[in-house]
Scaffold this active site. Sequence first.
Site, PDB file in Angstrom:
ATOM      1  CG  HIS A  25      -0.110   0.044   2.522  1.00  0.00           C
ATOM      2  ND1 HIS A  25       0.386  -1.103   3.124  1.00  0.00           N
ATOM      3  CD2 HIS A  25       0.324   1.077   3.289  1.00  0.00           C
ATOM      4  CE1 HIS A  25       1.064  -0.776   4.211  1.00  0.00           C
ATOM      5  NE2 HIS A  25       1.059   0.539   4.331  1.00  0.00           N
TER       6      HIS A  25
ATOM      7  CG  HIS B 237       7.779   5.116   0.877  1.00  0.00           C
ATOM      8  ND1 HIS B 237       7.457   6.189   1.687  1.00  0.00           N
ATOM      9  CD2 HIS B 237       7.839   4.023   1.702  1.00  0.00           C
ATOM     10  CE1 HIS B 237       7.343   5.781   2.931  1.00  0.00           C
ATOM     11  NE2 HIS B 237       7.566   4.465   2.968  1.00  0.00           N
TER      12      HIS B 237
END
Length: 241
Positions: free
Chosen positions: A86, A175
Amino acid sequence: MSTNAHRAEMLGEPARSPRTGLDPGTHRSHEGVSRPPGSGPVTGELMRLFVAIAPPPAVLDELDALVEPLRSRRQDLRWTNREAWHVTLAFLGQVDEPTVAKLLPRLERAARRHGAIALAFAGAGAFPAVGRANVLWSGLSGDRGPLARLAESVAAGASRVGTPPPDKGRRFQPHLTLARCRMPADVTELVAALAGYQGKSWTADRVHLVRSRLGATDQPRYVSLASWPLRARDRGTDHAS
């Protein structure tokens, strides 16, 4: 949590399709909010929470195929579970149930203020540095400005109910965590191997409030407690928090 709840979405649960635990295709209430039954804590229990977006399965599959050969080369790293991948918008830490009840409408409001965001995975990096890394990650390209503003709105909403992100004020670095290092490690070779990667474009169109449960293994178990759609993309600009 709401009595108009819906099924919990699990990260890391085997044999699920599509292969993503923060499934953006969950059922929605009339308010556009998904909430799983029975996922709320016992009154007074603290929950480890974060807010995230879920990349689509095909995009994760492509990145997973790229990373797979690297795993065997660096068995000293703790590689993250593909089903748990995620992009975190804000880590909230330990939050109690009364605060969660106040947090939900704040996150719904933040989602309504922002349009869907075009993104793609690109390149790689490490925290705090490639020569002494604690975390190896894949970066993102695309509409990073709107993504940062969404993250800012989420953090502002959490702060207003008394649960500011522990890293609030730090520059947002979007990220996806690929691996963690048990001890600071040199990941220069891995970052170089991923440096030229430019993944398929995808659209972030939903925000999830996620509970992290630590289990007997190194891999945490994630449950999406609630989710809210972002506005459909238009030519207007996103609102600030």
